[in-house]
Design an enzyme around this catalytic site. Sequence first.
Site, PDB file in Angstrom:
ATOM      1  N   ALA A 151      40.952  43.256  39.402  1.00 53.55           N
ATOM      2  CA  ALA A 151      42.019  43.700  38.499  1.00 53.55           C
ATOM      3  C   ALA A 151      42.770  42.519  37.884  1.00 53.55           C
ATOM      4  O   ALA A 151      43.332  42.644  36.798  1.00 53.55           O
ATOM      5  CB  ALA A 151      42.982  44.611  39.241  1.00 53.55           C
ATOM      6  N   THR A 152      42.772  41.374  38.559  1.00 50.30           N
ATOM      7  CA  THR A 152      43.410  40.201  37.945  1.00 50.30           C
ATOM      8  C   THR A 152      42.728  39.899  36.619  1.00 50.30           C
ATOM      9  O   THR A 152      43.393  39.670  35.593  1.00 50.30           O
ATOM     10  CB  THR A 152      43.306  38.985  38.899  1.00 50.30           C
ATOM     11  N   ASN A 202      53.262  47.679  43.531  1.00 51.13           N
ATOM     12  CA  ASN A 202      52.563  47.276  44.755  1.00 51.13           C
ATOM     13  C   ASN A 202      53.510  46.876  45.877  1.00 51.13           C
ATOM     14  O   ASN A 202      53.094  46.767  47.023  1.00 51.13           O
ATOM     15  CB  ASN A 202      51.595  46.122  44.461  1.00 51.13           C
ATOM     16  N   GLN A 244      47.290  50.324  42.115  1.00 48.13           N
ATOM     17  CA  GLN A 244      47.826  50.974  43.321  1.00 48.13           C
ATOM     18  C   GLN A 244      47.923  52.491  43.186  1.00 48.13           C
ATOM     19  O   GLN A 244      48.349  53.166  44.129  1.00 48.13           O
ATOM     20  CB  GLN A 244      49.211  50.389  43.684  1.00 48.13           C
ATOM     21  N   SER A 265      40.883  48.173  40.587  1.00 53.57           N
ATOM     22  CA  SER A 265      40.269  47.165  41.461  1.00 53.57           C
ATOM     23  C   SER A 265      39.422  47.830  42.542  1.00 53.57           C
ATOM     24  O   SER A 265      39.828  48.864  43.103  1.00 53.57           O
ATOM     25  CB  SER A 265      41.385  46.346  42.110  1.00 53.57           C
ATOM     26  N   GLY A 266      38.287  47.220  42.892  1.00 55.17           N
ATOM     27  CA  GLY A 266      37.391  47.794  43.888  1.00 55.17           C
ATOM     28  C   GLY A 266      37.923  47.755  45.307  1.00 55.17           C
ATOM     29  O   GLY A 266      37.797  48.719  46.060  1.00 55.17           O
ATOM     30  N   HIS A 267      38.555  46.621  45.675  1.00 55.85           N
ATOM     31  CA  HIS A 267      38.888  46.473  47.098  1.00 55.85           C
ATOM     32  C   HIS A 267      40.125  47.249  47.530  1.00 55.85           C
ATOM     33  O   HIS A 267      40.439  47.304  48.715  1.00 55.85           O
ATOM     34  CB  HIS A 267      38.986  44.989  47.494  1.00 55.85           C
ATOM     35  N   CYS A 276      55.497  37.055  48.060  1.00 56.31           N
ATOM     36  CA  CYS A 276      56.075  35.717  47.943  1.00 56.31           C
ATOM     37  C   CYS A 276      55.008  34.720  47.544  1.00 56.31           C
ATOM     38  O   CYS A 276      53.869  34.835  47.969  1.00 56.31           O
ATOM     39  CB  CYS A 276      56.642  35.257  49.278  1.00 56.31           C
TER      40      CYS A 276
HETATM   41  N1  PLP Z   1      47.636  44.696  40.190  1.00 57.93           N
HETATM   42  C1  PLP Z   1      48.213  45.194  41.284  1.00 57.93           C
HETATM   43  C2  PLP Z   1      49.310  46.195  41.131  1.00 57.93           C
HETATM   44  C3  PLP Z   1      47.813  44.779  42.546  1.00 57.93           C
HETATM   45  O1  PLP Z   1      48.416  45.292  43.639  1.00 57.93           O
HETATM   46  C4  PLP Z   1      46.780  43.824  42.663  1.00 57.93           C
HETATM   47  C5  PLP Z   1      46.359  43.307  43.996  1.00 57.93           C
HETATM   48  O2  PLP Z   1      47.149  43.129  44.871  1.00 57.93           O
HETATM   49  C6  PLP Z   1      46.189  43.343  41.483  1.00 57.93           C
HETATM   50  C7  PLP Z   1      46.636  43.794  40.276  1.00 57.93           C
HETATM   51  C8  PLP Z   1      45.084  42.317  41.535  1.00 57.93           C
HETATM   52  O3  PLP Z   1      43.878  42.918  41.930  1.00 57.93           O
HETATM   53  P1  PLP Z   1      42.613  42.045  42.361  1.00 57.93           P
HETATM   54  O4  PLP Z   1      42.846  41.614  43.782  1.00 57.93           O
HETATM   55  O5  PLP Z   1      41.447  42.988  42.217  1.00 57.93           O
HETATM   56  O6  PLP Z   1      42.508  40.901  41.412  1.00 57.93           O
END
Ligand code: PLP
Length: 376
Positions: free
Chosen positions: A70-71, A150, A180, A200-202, A324
Amino acid sequence: MEHYLDNAATTKPCAEAAAAVMRCVLENYGNPSSLHRKGLEAQHEIDSAREQIAHALGCKPQEILFTSGATESNAIALQGGAAAYGRKRKTIVVSAVEHASVGNTIEALAMQGFVIKKVYPSADGIYRASDFLKEVDNDTFMISMMLVNNENGCRMPVEETFRAVKRHFPEVITHCDAVQGFLKVPFRTRTLEADYISISGHKVNGLKGVGALYVRKGVRIKPLFFGGHQENGIRPGTESVPLIAAFGAAVGKLYPTIEKRCAHVVGLRNLLLQKLQEMEGVLVRDIPGSSPYILNISLLGYRSEIVLHFLEKRQIYISSGSACSKGVSSGVLEAFGAKRDEVDSALRISFCAENTTEDVLALVEGLRIAQNTLVH
Ligand code: PLP
């Protein structure tokens, strides 16, 4: 016995996801771009994962692009959306409580000359569509809002806001980081009114290193880097077939049970809330309408990290309540009105459907013992 209550950080991959990985590593290991049978087998794995995910989101398979997580989905949405739509209009409206992958991308866009308007919750700690609408004007080309926060589980007013924005400013592109909320809080792409959606997959019992970006049909987006034709050229590079197949398998497993899982998690959360109410010195951030999967609390007077490591010794795994980076809080809890000492003692408990009453009771017991053992 382990008590894993940190499912917003990551989830345990399900057996179906693990089996899909093994299948794609040991049997269907071809390059999906190859024209022979091994290539077709691998392509078939990707096609069926894309269909599973499209089905769960309520969109067409062609509207799903696979990414490394998702990043990256957020980066493509924001930067690729800015490249496609941010030539004349320069303003992006965004909530002030986004994940770092949105927040820091937005900072990078600001450095490139884009105008960023951050929206904070009202004084009562609640986000309303009107708070966002006030900031949208004729210079706005994009609005980005997460579905579920999150850190505290806050369910943001995405549908209402995006619908109103589209009504008054139809040319504005809407992006939702639904990481989330996906398969936890029910939503469909059409009702969300989002042009781009990141998942996101994980976070859904798949594996780390894979995600997806929904791009509504007819909406443009530019790639961040260039290469082959994969994922419509928006995300070039040989696909990670095992991770994509695992993502599809996990989604296929979870999607039919959203309501059942949610009811179970609501029960666990209610039990936790009831037990916490019986304790002294616990501040509970139970935001109305929030996702049942995430609860943020403060064990007042005890630093998050100390409590976290204390619980870890009892095989109870939770997060510090504020994301953090090198000791600097993300500012999310502060945006919702938390004071410094409350932030320093914040803890995030995040559930999955596999959690049990025993997990909740072990946590409550652990918190009680922490209060009696640790130096205040
Ligand atoms: N967006 C949100 C709201 C998240 O909680 C996270 C992961 O903690 C991400 C994006 C990033 O996801 P990824 O770990 O798949 O890059």
